[in-house]
Design an enzyme around this catalytic site. Structure first.
Site, short mmCIF file in Angstrom:
data_model
loop_
_atom_site.label_atom_id
_atom_site.label_comp_id
_atom_site.label_asym_id
_atom_site.label_seq_id
_atom_site.Cartn_x
_atom_site.Cartn_y
_atom_site.Cartn_z
N LYS A 30 1.07 -1.28 0.00
CA LYS A 30 0.05 0.15 -0.04
C LYS A 30 0.89 1.19 0.06
O LYS A 30 1.94 1.32 0.57
CB LYS A 30 -0.86 -0.06 1.22
CG LYS A 30 -1.74 0.93 1.12
CD LYS A 30 -2.81 0.64 2.54
CE LYS A 30 -3.90 1.76 2.55
NZ LYS A 30 -4.90 1.75 3.77
N SER A 105 -9.60 1.59 2.77
CA SER A 105 -8.93 2.39 1.99
C SER A 105 -7.90 1.76 1.23
O SER A 105 -7.27 2.04 0.06
CB SER A 105 -8.27 3.65 2.78
OG SER A 105 -7.27 3.15 3.58
N SER A 129 -9.84 -0.63 7.07
CA SER A 129 -9.22 -0.40 5.62
C SER A 129 -8.77 -1.74 5.10
O SER A 129 -8.20 -1.72 3.88
CB SER A 129 -8.35 0.72 5.56
OG SER A 129 -9.09 1.81 5.68
N1 GLN Z 1 -13.23 4.08 6.57
C1 GLN Z 1 -12.40 4.40 7.74
C2 GLN Z 1 -11.95 5.87 7.62
O1 GLN Z 1 -12.10 6.31 6.51
C3 GLN Z 1 -11.34 3.57 7.78
C4 GLN Z 1 -10.23 3.91 7.07
C5 GLN Z 1 -8.81 3.08 7.56
O2 GLN Z 1 -8.92 2.00 8.11
N2 GLN Z 1 -7.75 3.45 7.34
O3 GLN Z 1 -11.51 6.52 8.57
#
Ligand code: GLN
Length: 426
Positions: A30, A105, A129
């Site tokens: 990532k 994400s 994410s």
């Molecule tokens: N969707 C969640 C957020 O936007 C989780 C994101 C993540 O785990 N990086 O914060």
């Protein structure tokens, strides 16, 4: 390697050592995990030109283990999103459900694994994410216990919540990858020396669920999409047929988890992202001599809408006068969530729920309504608040052919139980 679904944002290969447990295998990384001399943009225009001067600990461990990194994967900007649509590189499409989002994400990481363009991948999970994209793309993802995996070299979004973890086509492969990256690191004081907690984790993928006790928190089923709930119960029936038993439990604190998560995540983000001012990090804002205008200009140009929203809200929640009203309350809710999980896990080996309350959304429909997008994180965020481990495994598909994930949550450092139970399904 570029892909038609926009999974990779940088295709520079990083070769690993010749020998090791991951020799001959590719592990995509990532784009918020530092790779020495290779762009690490966090899906942001702010870092379009940034190449870190050092490798993250997990990247060192991958190459030492013989893995080749085929490229860096697309993501929501700084990890802020649930669909990979907030990326400055444009959205990623879900290879397992064309026309739909891959989740976020870590959407690029799950997409390249689902498409077979990497054997495995690393994602990061602050509030879901890793698990969300794994569920949406029909692959496996593990969010490790807080402190199991080093965050050294991870560009922080909300550091009290997040962990790096594996995404792979099978539970066994995800466990193999976790084995390689787990363990204490002198560069990250939050890592724990939990001797043997995850040693030989892949061996636990034997699918033996005889006598396994599963708690199903009713709060995580209520409000979920009907097609998702149906697929979830089919998977629980499958586990029951293999010797597991289940009971329903109630965890009243979970109703407040998303709210608490977003207050804490945004507060931490507002502090962590202060370094992107065009001087310390990020594209220069120009305006020589006037730092105020220079910072404002760098942030105006460098950050997308969702990132700006969160910095503003986080700064607000931490400001004098509102700190007690929002941040302190969120911390109280966090303690309550932890306590509820601990009690439920005294009576069950694992807790099960749908990973996401909804199937993958169609592309282009989520960003207009941020609140709706935040609510989609209802089942994943409580686990981060409690710093516990969780796995998402494919549970099946809806009648429309959309992948559904099953989430199992375990006690701290209970990854072995999650791998054993998860491997009974995938
Ligand atoms: N969707 C969640 C957020 O936007 C989780 C994101 C993540 O785990 N990086 O914060």
């Amino acid at each position: 390697m570029s892909t038609e679904y926009n999974g990779y944002v940088t295709a520079e290969r990083i070769e690993g050592d010749d020998a090791g447990p991951l020799a001959g295998r590719t592990v995509a990384v990532k784009d918020n995990i530092s790779t020495e001399g290779v762009p690490t943009t966090c899906g942001s225009a702010m870092l379009a030109e940034y190449a870190p001067p050092y490798d993250a600990t997990v990247v060192e461990r991958l190459t030492d283990a013989g893995a080749t990194i085929p490229g860096k994967t697309n993501m929501d900007e700084f990890g802020m999103g649930t669909t990979t649509e907030t990326s400055a590189h444009g959205p990623t499409e879900n290879p397992a459900a064309p026309g739909h989002v891959p989740g976020g994400s870590s959407g690029g990481s799950a997409a390249v694994v689902a498409a077979g363009d990497a054997d495995m991948a690393l994602g990061t999970d602050t509030g879901g994410s890793i698990r969300c994209p794994a569920a949406f793309c029909g692959v496996v993802g593990i969010k490790p216990t807080y402190g199991l995996v080093s965050r050294y070299g991870l560009v922080a979004y909300a550091n009290s919540l997040e962990q790096i973890g594996p995404i792979a086509p099978t539970v066994e492969a995800a466990a193999e990858l976790l084995d390689v990256i787990a363990g204490p690191d002198e560069h990250d004081a939050t890592t724990r020396d939990n001797e043997g907690a995850v040693d030989g984790l892949a061996d636990a993928a034997d699918g033996d669920v005889e006598g396994l006790s599963i708690g199903v928190p009713t709060e995580l089923i209520e409000g979920a999409d009907e097609a998702v709930v149906e697929t979830f119960w089919d998977a629980i029936d499958d586990l029951e047929a293999q010797g597991a038993n289940y009971h329903e439990v109630t965890l009243p604190s979970l109703e407040h988890a998303v709210e608490a998560y977003y207050v804490i995540a945004m507060s931490e983000a507002s502090s962590n992202l202060a370094r992107f001012d065009g001087v310390r990090y990020g594209q220069s804002g120009g305006h020589e001599g006037n730092w105020n205008e220079s910072f404002a200009n760098a942030r105006e140009k460098g950050f997308g809408e969702e990132v700006k929203r969160r910095i503003l809200l986080g700064t607000y929640a931490l400001s004098a006068g509102y700190h007690d009203k929002y941040y302190r309350k969120a911390q109280d809710a966090r303690a309550w969530v932890k306590q509820d999980f601990d009690e439920a896990l005294d009576e069950a080996d694992v807790l099960a729920s749908p990973t996401m309350p909804v199937p993958p959304m169609e592309m282009g429909e989520s960003l207009d309504d941020p609140l709706q997008m935040y609510l989609a994180d209802a089942n994943t965020t409580p686990v981060n608040l409690a710093n516990l481990p969780a796995i998402s495994v494919p549970a099946g598909k809806t009648d429309d052919g959309l992948p559904v994930g099953l989430q199992l949550v375990g006690p701290a450092f209970g990854e072995e139980t999650l791998v054993r139970a998860g491997s009974a399904l995938a």
